[in-house]
Design a protein around this motif. Sequence first.
Motif, short mmCIF file in Angstrom:
data_model
loop_
_atom_site.label_atom_id
_atom_site.label_comp_id
_atom_site.label_asym_id
_atom_site.label_seq_id
_atom_site.Cartn_x
_atom_site.Cartn_y
_atom_site.Cartn_z
N LYS A 1 9.02 -5.34 -7.17
CA LYS A 1 8.06 -6.13 -7.94
C LYS A 1 6.66 -5.96 -7.35
N GLN A 2 5.73 -5.57 -8.23
CA GLN A 2 4.38 -5.32 -7.72
C GLN A 2 3.70 -6.62 -7.31
N VAL A 3 3.08 -6.61 -6.13
CA VAL A 3 2.39 -7.81 -5.64
C VAL A 3 0.93 -7.51 -5.31
N GLY A 4 0.52 -6.22 -5.36
CA GLY A 4 -0.86 -5.95 -5.02
C GLY A 4 -1.19 -4.48 -5.05
N VAL A 5 -2.38 -4.17 -4.58
CA VAL A 5 -2.82 -2.78 -4.50
C VAL A 5 -3.51 -2.54 -3.15
N LEU A 6 -3.59 -1.24 -2.81
CA LEU A 6 -4.16 -0.84 -1.53
C LEU A 6 -4.88 0.47 -1.77
N ALA B 1 0.59 -15.71 -5.18
CA ALA B 1 1.46 -16.34 -6.19
C ALA B 1 2.65 -15.46 -6.51
N LYS B 2 2.42 -14.13 -6.56
CA LYS B 2 3.53 -13.23 -6.87
C LYS B 2 4.42 -13.00 -5.65
N LEU B 3 3.80 -13.01 -4.48
CA LEU B 3 4.56 -12.73 -3.26
C LEU B 3 5.46 -13.91 -2.85
N GLY C 1 7.66 -11.02 7.74
CA GLY C 1 9.07 -10.71 7.50
C GLY C 1 9.29 -10.15 6.11
N VAL C 2 8.34 -9.35 5.63
CA VAL C 2 8.42 -8.77 4.30
C VAL C 2 8.28 -7.27 4.43
N GLU C 3 9.09 -6.51 3.70
CA GLU C 3 8.90 -5.07 3.70
C GLU C 3 8.15 -4.68 2.45
N PHE C 4 6.93 -4.19 2.63
CA PHE C 4 6.12 -3.79 1.49
C PHE C 4 6.41 -2.34 1.15
N GLY C 5 6.60 -2.04 -0.13
CA GLY C 5 6.77 -0.66 -0.57
C GLY C 5 5.49 -0.18 -1.24
N LEU C 6 5.19 1.12 -1.07
CA LEU C 6 3.99 1.67 -1.68
C LEU C 6 4.36 2.72 -2.71
N LEU D 1 -10.28 1.37 -7.21
CA LEU D 1 -9.68 2.26 -6.21
C LEU D 1 -9.69 3.72 -6.66
N VAL D 2 -9.80 4.61 -5.67
CA VAL D 2 -9.84 6.05 -5.92
C VAL D 2 -8.41 6.55 -6.14
N ARG D 3 -8.21 7.25 -7.24
CA ARG D 3 -6.87 7.80 -7.49
C ARG D 3 -6.54 8.84 -6.43
N GLY D 4 -5.29 8.85 -5.99
CA GLY D 4 -4.90 9.80 -4.97
C GLY D 4 -5.13 9.26 -3.57
N GLN D 5 -5.90 8.19 -3.47
CA GLN D 5 -6.11 7.57 -2.14
C GLN D 5 -5.82 6.09 -2.24
N SER D 6 -4.88 5.76 -3.12
CA SER D 6 -4.56 4.35 -3.29
C SER D 6 -3.12 4.22 -3.75
N ALA D 7 -2.61 3.00 -3.73
CA ALA D 7 -1.20 2.78 -4.03
C ALA D 7 -1.00 1.37 -4.53
N THR D 8 0.06 1.17 -5.30
CA THR D 8 0.46 -0.19 -5.60
C THR D 8 1.36 -0.68 -4.47
N VAL D 9 1.32 -1.98 -4.24
CA VAL D 9 2.13 -2.59 -3.19
C VAL D 9 3.19 -3.43 -3.88
N SER D 10 4.43 -3.23 -3.47
CA SER D 10 5.49 -4.02 -4.11
C SER D 10 6.47 -4.52 -3.06
N VAL D 11 7.22 -5.51 -3.47
CA VAL D 11 8.29 -6.05 -2.64
C VAL D 11 9.54 -6.05 -3.52
N ARG D 12 10.57 -5.34 -3.06
CA ARG D 12 11.83 -5.21 -3.81
C ARG D 12 11.57 -4.87 -5.27
#
Lengths: 799, 265
Positions: free
Chosen positions: A660-665, A690-692, A633-638, A647-658
């Motif tokens: 606030k960054q919570v991870g990477v992909l 912990a951040k999520l 029930g969380v909408e992750f933004g990239l 991670l390879v630049r251009g093929q990766s993203a930060t993951v955030s919720v509202r």
Amino acid sequence: MDVPLKWLAQYVDWDLSVEELAHRLSMAGAEVESIKRSGGNWDQVVIGRVAAVEQHPNADRLRLATVDYGADEPLQVVCGAPNLAEGQTIAFAQVGAQLIDPNTRELRKLRKGKIRGVTSLGMVCSERELGLSDEHEGILELSTDAALGTPLADVLGDVVLDVKPTPNRPDHFSILGIAREVAALTGGSVREPSSSYQESETPAEHRTSVTIEDAEGCPRYTAIVIEGVTVRPSPQWMQDALTSAGMRPINNIVDVTNYVMLEWGQPLHAFDHEILREGRIVVRRARTGEHLELLDGSELKLEPDDLVIADAERAVALAGIMGGAESEISDSTTTILLETANFQEASIRRSRARHTEGGTEASRRFEKSLNPDLAELAARRAAALIIETAGGNALAGIVDTYPGKTHSPQVVVTQRRIEQILSVQPSVEDVRGILAALGISNRWLPPDRYAVSCPPWRSDIAVADDVVEEIGRILGYDNLPSAPLPGAVPDPDMDPERVLGERIRDVLTSLGLREIITYVTVGEEELASTTGSSDSVRLRNPMNAARDRMRTSLRPMGLRTFALNQRESRGGLGLYEVGKTFGSNPGRQPTEERMALVLVGGESLASVHGEPGRSLDFYDAKGVLEQLGAGLGVEFGLSAEVKDPVLVRGQSATVSVRGKQVGVLGKVSQSVAAEFEVQGDAFALELSIAKLAPLMREDVSVSSPSVYPSAVEDLALIVDSETPAGDLAAAIAGNGLVESVELFDIYTGDQIPAGSKSLAFRVFYRSPDRTLTDRDAEKARRGIVRRLESQFGAILRDS
Amino acid sequence: MSARRAELLAADSDGPALDVTLPGRRPPLGSLHPITLTRRMMERTFRDMGFDVVEGPDVELEEYNFDRLRIPAGHPARDMWDTIWVSDDGSGDPRQLLRTHTSPMQIRYLERRQPPIRVIVPGTCYRYEATDATHEWMLTQIEGLVIDEDLSFAHLKGTLEAFVRRVFGADIETRFRCDYFPFVEPGAELGVRWQGDWLEVLGCGMVHPEIIADAGLDPDRYTGFAFGMGVERVAMLRYGVRDIRHFYRNDIRFLREFDQFRGTA
């Protein structure tokens, strides 16, 4: 601790099978790890005498022994033992006996055989062949009055219980201690051994003095001086007892000290008094550079932390561990100083670890923390036995230096407490009977109290519940009642991170990923290459010196495990771990952060029926994130703004919720993949639980599906090729009548201008409260198109 | 209708016959790690009995791991746990270590909660110990603590017997023998008869009155019990795993073996 039952029977009677006895001891806390039987296999082994010895005609090292074993005719056997001699009483194995093969250590049946051309009709046995000990240098020489032909089992057979004492029970390192357990468990009583002897009129102080320079290391030192002893072999009964308990007889003085140690659990040591300079004893820490040769011949370079027994000039023993070679009892010794002392367990442990491998019989006992009151009891018993076996006169009194003497307080325990803890109501007689059998003196103070004293051989009776345990364990825990928990169920102490970690496991598992749990320690270099920093908590004594850091990331072990499994899995591989990472936090406990790491790669499905598989890519990893979001029930933004060492630049993203960054992909870089031997492309999703956790919504509710039909329409739009598709979709979804929007086609090519792309969306319109008309949909569509034109410069493509 | 039906039936039999022995297209099967599976199964049995579940820090202070559990430096019982220490940073700060058991959480939980207390603490523990088929330096423990007015050894037995019945089956034979842990008195060990042999499953005992008193409670009024057990050990018994080192090697061929136990946790 080996407890031979023949020896045990000197102090206590029991009417139980060996197995039942061992069982009851174990259940009460003196765990019997094994039951060893000597003599169990000795069916054809009897007492024999070597009547004659002659050289083997064909072998220099072999001889022929004629053995008289009580039969009409003696038999001749071939024997290689160097100590074989005419007139010896020996253990004679007849053909058919079961002996332990000295090489394979397995039982083997003795056969009639020819050795270098001479027939051998039996065997003269070594201790190893009989299973008595490991000794195989020569044959076992017996000193017994038993008639020739008597079964060996009648002379040497015994049952030995191997008891494993717990750290609080040094008395279980003694035969008497076990005897007290047996007495309490069977309702019997213990026969205390005799400790009485005559003393001469000269006070012991005339011949010795004791100075304790380190009272913390040595709370008590007692010395008894005995003059005029004759050193010789100890009596057969004592030798047999020591042998049965796994110790080698040496001479009567040393044997008595060992015998009393096994009997009472208190180590003792005898010095040749003549060798002690000025005849006196100083207990002190070693001097810098001081050396000491021990009884076993080892030469020690002492450390200032070592506690030693010294005379007026030099160290003569390593306190509580082993005596020195020089002051050892020899055949010419006539005056002995008998040491019975108490040493602090921590000091003994340090010296033992420094100078020995695994310690000695003495150090093992001192390390369990002996009661200093025990020293005097053991000293008197040993003096009595020395005078009995070696003659001599004990000087009057014991030179007793006891700086650590404390008045051991009485422990008061109430009948109510016994009943409260054990849920049984033993009678006062039962309680007192159990304590008395254990040698714990006690008084009944009506109406409800017992006053109990801790006996000298124990140090673990300090509070009322210690006495409760004595009652409970002797009654038998299995005989105590059992009941379900009563009372209210307490409110839970919800830990949102823990709960979220479990939910993430469930969702990821349902997506076809497999959970791994990896070691928490990693190497400095792999941390640096996967996180960009090696700042981490370091371990002083890691299991593996190459991995001496607490992980600050799940990445190193995750990648390693991924690579390991690529070799074993065909097709796609998807693994995840949920676990803690540890951040260094100087001066305080590390920060512990719960993380989740997903790694995917390989082919989406194994090729079936010859159909081609598809390589997993970024969007498969993103799909995992999206479904995880759906499941939580969380909408992750990239956001493509990401700087990450893996991670390879251009093929990766930060993951955030509202926001606030919570991870990477993203895609794992080739260089990192190569470092961990990962084959092909791999994709990682890392989230901080912990951040999520604090971003999770609590005000969630479900909406009912609309009963009204939806209207569907496709929109094809031409936009600049750099425009993110997700932004257009979000703008479309922003319209109040849009229920959902799906991207179903992407086109670049001749049909449209260069530098642009065509995106085709399927839009679902629906209202929760009415059926939409064509006009409603048309109106919504116009609004959407206007917004896309103004916001993105999008051009509606004619379909 | 019947004409239409006949037509559809005919259409059904038109297609070529499939080779039903060809393999199916298998959606990937995910899995929980066997230790998670076992831990959850054990946690659930305690939750059913009203236990709360909390966790504590893996890197502990010496004080909580030992001293406050009545295991001061130099105490013979310290030999029961070979310890992995955190490097001293030279600041003279309190010594830190990788917890050797989950028991420090007894003290931490008592610092913030009042009776009635009924809690389990799952967590990873560490021992400086050579590994072999039955020893692993990293292991998972479940600690339990129950404190209330007038709880007795009978409640310890009743609770742990119920746990063992749920994990190993209703007919399991159990026994309690005296054992020693410095922070309980009386102390015990629970064994089960498993495939003919008596095997130790957990250590337990009545919470030592000094620990109750240190928590600011009256030990005459409040009593209780504590227990600790290894998740790996239970997993090895339940699933017949012969080498403990399989668990953290994470070989997918081993992990797949547990697919057959899906849904049992």
